[in-house]
Design an enzyme around this catalytic site. Structure first.
Site, mmCIF file in Angstrom:
data_model
loop_
_atom_site.group_PDB
_atom_site.id
_atom_site.type_symbol
_atom_site.label_atom_id
_atom_site.label_comp_id
_atom_site.label_asym_id
_atom_site.label_seq_id
_atom_site.Cartn_x
_atom_site.Cartn_y
_atom_site.Cartn_z
ATOM 1 C CE1 TYR A 12 3.773 9.997 -12.409
ATOM 2 C CE2 TYR A 12 3.249 8.603 -10.706
ATOM 3 C CZ TYR A 12 3.848 8.720 -11.911
ATOM 4 O OH TYR A 12 4.358 7.708 -12.736
ATOM 5 C CE LYS A 86 3.390 10.317 -3.736
ATOM 6 N NZ LYS A 86 4.133 9.309 -4.674
ATOM 7 C CB SER A 126 -3.928 2.778 -2.131
ATOM 8 O OG SER A 126 -2.791 2.171 -2.006
ATOM 9 C CE1 TYR A 153 -1.509 7.231 0.838
ATOM 10 C CE2 TYR A 153 -0.679 4.711 1.098
ATOM 11 C CZ TYR A 153 -1.138 5.867 0.375
ATOM 12 O OH TYR A 153 -1.653 5.679 -1.005
ATOM 13 C CE LYS A 157 -5.107 7.424 -0.723
ATOM 14 N NZ LYS A 157 -5.343 8.787 -1.335
ATOM 15 C CG ASN A 183 3.064 -0.341 -6.408
ATOM 16 O OD1 ASN A 183 2.138 -1.167 -6.204
ATOM 17 N ND2 ASN A 183 4.201 -0.121 -5.920
ATOM 18 C CB SER A 220 18.562 0.131 -0.849
ATOM 19 O OG SER A 220 19.543 0.628 -0.293
HETATM 20 C C1 UD1 Z 1 3.039 1.953 -1.029
HETATM 21 C C2 UD1 Z 1 1.584 1.353 -1.040
HETATM 22 C C3 UD1 Z 1 0.691 2.339 -1.879
HETATM 23 C C4 UD1 Z 1 1.042 3.808 -1.758
HETATM 24 C C5 UD1 Z 1 2.565 4.021 -2.015
HETATM 25 C C6 UD1 Z 1 2.530 5.384 -1.877
HETATM 26 C C7 UD1 Z 1 1.170 -0.837 -0.645
HETATM 27 C C8 UD1 Z 1 1.037 -2.272 -1.280
HETATM 28 N N1 UD1 Z 1 1.293 0.025 -1.493
HETATM 29 O O1 UD1 Z 1 3.673 1.226 -2.349
HETATM 30 O O2 UD1 Z 1 -0.470 1.994 -1.724
HETATM 31 O O3 UD1 Z 1 0.254 4.580 -2.797
HETATM 32 O O4 UD1 Z 1 3.167 3.200 -1.153
HETATM 33 O O5 UD1 Z 1 4.070 5.684 -1.934
HETATM 34 O O6 UD1 Z 1 1.050 -0.827 0.570
HETATM 35 N N2 UD1 Z 1 11.597 -0.764 -3.144
HETATM 36 C C9 UD1 Z 1 12.868 -1.150 -3.131
HETATM 37 N N3 UD1 Z 1 13.902 -0.123 -2.988
HETATM 38 C C10 UD1 Z 1 13.543 1.146 -2.987
HETATM 39 C C11 UD1 Z 1 12.224 1.472 -2.883
HETATM 40 C C12 UD1 Z 1 11.009 0.472 -3.028
HETATM 41 O O7 UD1 Z 1 13.419 -2.338 -2.964
HETATM 42 O O8 UD1 Z 1 14.317 2.137 -2.857
HETATM 43 C C13 UD1 Z 1 10.706 -1.944 -3.112
HETATM 44 C C14 UD1 Z 1 9.891 -1.866 -2.208
HETATM 45 O O9 UD1 Z 1 10.103 -2.783 -1.298
HETATM 46 C C15 UD1 Z 1 8.523 -2.467 -2.733
HETATM 47 C C16 UD1 Z 1 8.396 -2.147 -4.270
HETATM 48 O O10 UD1 Z 1 10.004 -1.581 -4.421
HETATM 49 O O11 UD1 Z 1 8.752 -3.920 -2.833
HETATM 50 C C17 UD1 Z 1 7.690 -0.842 -4.397
HETATM 51 O O12 UD1 Z 1 7.796 -0.033 -3.408
HETATM 52 P P1 UD1 Z 1 7.230 1.510 -3.539
HETATM 53 O O13 UD1 Z 1 7.396 2.208 -4.783
HETATM 54 O O14 UD1 Z 1 7.544 2.168 -2.314
HETATM 55 O O15 UD1 Z 1 5.659 1.212 -3.487
HETATM 56 P P2 UD1 Z 1 4.841 0.355 -2.301
HETATM 57 O O16 UD1 Z 1 5.491 0.361 -1.142
HETATM 58 O O17 UD1 Z 1 4.341 -0.875 -3.037
#
Ligand code: UD1
Length: 339
Positions: A12, A86, A126, A153, A157, A183, A220
């Site tokens: 990506y 990742k 990250s 993970y 890093k 992000n 969700s």
């Molecule tokens: C995390 C890590 C980041 C890593 C990435 C890899 C942290 C702060 N970040 O990102 O370093 O590179 O994973 O994948 O540790 N969410 C929902 N519903 C969903 C999916 C996500 O509500 O179906 C919410 C999560 O709770 C979060 C936000 O969306 O609050 C972003 O989630 P996501 O895209 O998975 O990224 P991070 O967890 O922030």
């Protein structure tokens, strides 16, 4: 032309960075084991830039084959190292896979660099290294304390950052810039490349766009009882093309000796925190497409809120995230419709 090796270059962020490197006159050699991407991305990059990057299907942990790559393409001056696993959740289930892959690949590169005259390496890190920063450290600058990792993970890093620090401290004959991403989201405006998660997406935006497309029933939202204005988690969502451009600047900076120091760290974000609910609503507004969602329990290990203080990167690199969240979400939606 200056030759740069991009590991994970069909992935990506790697693919978007390859496009920006080529647009800026670099010759790119991609190595990727295609564990989480496909070789068709090379065609897509060629369609965008008119230049076909060299591609070798190689696993970066494979020392013998990596030696052959350096022999086959003499004169590589820099490396941008993306190749890594990742998925936070998977790393908890399969920690050894993460430690083996993410650490071995960096060690292999660092050992081969001096033997092949490679002068610089950009490392893909990250904001996870900051854990949940205490309120006085929000927004997060590079001075915020590093906190114990909450997943294997995240730990890879941190360990990789330490390996680079120690190697450079010992006098290794190369420079490094460590980029700590917040992000990354969105896709190239041509929709030729974007995020291609395999299976059920774990990250928010791919899950959201698949839901908007009707592939998933509903999104969700993991928790609305956090200590944030609307109760959902806050993140700093940065456009992937903006992010890619920072890598070109970092490479230029090292190869043209603009910094005078051997090791630097930069936070790459927009400086603006957005909650999960705000992001959903921004998507609906930008695209006119409704996203069915429900609030569910918190996801284990999630950080409540984190966003970047990008001032250091803005001033020192002369780089700034410029794309709006609306355009970025539209690009993600356009990409979703195309895939
Ligand atoms: C995390 C890590 C980041 C890593 C990435 C890899 C942290 C702060 N970040 O990102 O370093 O590179 O994973 O994948 O540790 N969410 C929902 N519903 C969903 C999916 C996500 O509500 O179906 C919410 C999560 O709770 C979060 C936000 O969306 O609050 C972003 O989630 P996501 O895209 O998975 O990224 P991070 O967890 O922030």
């Amino acid at each position: 032309m200056i030759k740069v090796l991009v590991t994970g270059g069909t992935g990506y962020i790697g693919s978007h960075t390859t496009v920006e490197l080529q647009n800026n006159g670099y010759e790119v050699i991609i190595v990727d084991n295609l564990a989480n991407s496909n070789a068709g991305v090379v065609d897509s990059i060629e369609r965008i830039t008119g230049i076909r990057p060299t591609f070798e299907k190689v696993d970066c942990t494979d020392d013998a084959t990596m030696k052959k790559v350096f022999a086959a393409y003499p004169g590589i001056k820099g490396i941008i190292h993306f190749a890594a696993d990742k998925a936070v959740g998977e790393s908890v289930e399969k920690p050894l896979k993460y430690y083996r892959n993410n650490i071995d690949s960096l060690l292999t590169l660092l050992e081969l660099m001096p033997k092949n005259g490679v002068e610089s390496i950009v490392f893909s890190s990250s904001c996870t290294v900051y854990g949940q920063p205490s309120p006085e450290y929000l927004p997060v600058s590079e001075q915020a304390p590093i906190q114990p990792a909450t997943s294997p993970y995240g730990n890879t890093k941190q360990i990789n950052e330490e390996i680079i620090r120690d190697a450079i401290h010992s006098g290794a004959p190369y420079k490094s810039i460590v980029l700590r991403y917040f992000n990354p989201i969105g896709a190239h405006p041509t929709s030729e490349i974007g995020e291609l998660p395999s299976g059920v997406p774990q990250n928010l935006v791919p899950f959201l766009t698949q839901t908007a497309a009707g592939i998933r029933k509903e999104l969700s939202v993991f928790g609305n009882d956090y200590n944030t204005p609307d109760g959902s988690c806050i993140r700093d969502y940065i456009n992937v093309v903006d992010l890619a451009k920072a890598h070109v600047i970092a490479m230029d900076r090292m190869l043209k000796n603009r910094s005078g120091v051997a090791l630097e760290y930069f936070n790459l974000g927009t400086g603006k925190g957005l909650s999960v609910l705000e992001l959903i609503h921004a998507f609906e507004k930008a695209t006119g497409v409704k996203v069915p969602y429900k609030i569910v329990a918190r996801r284990e290990g999630d950080i409540e809120q984190i966003w970047a203080d990008p001032n250091y990167a803005n001033e020192v690199l002369g780089w700034k995230a410029v794309e709006s969240i609306e355009d970025t979400l539209r690009s993600a939606w356009k990409w979703q419709q195309r895939t």
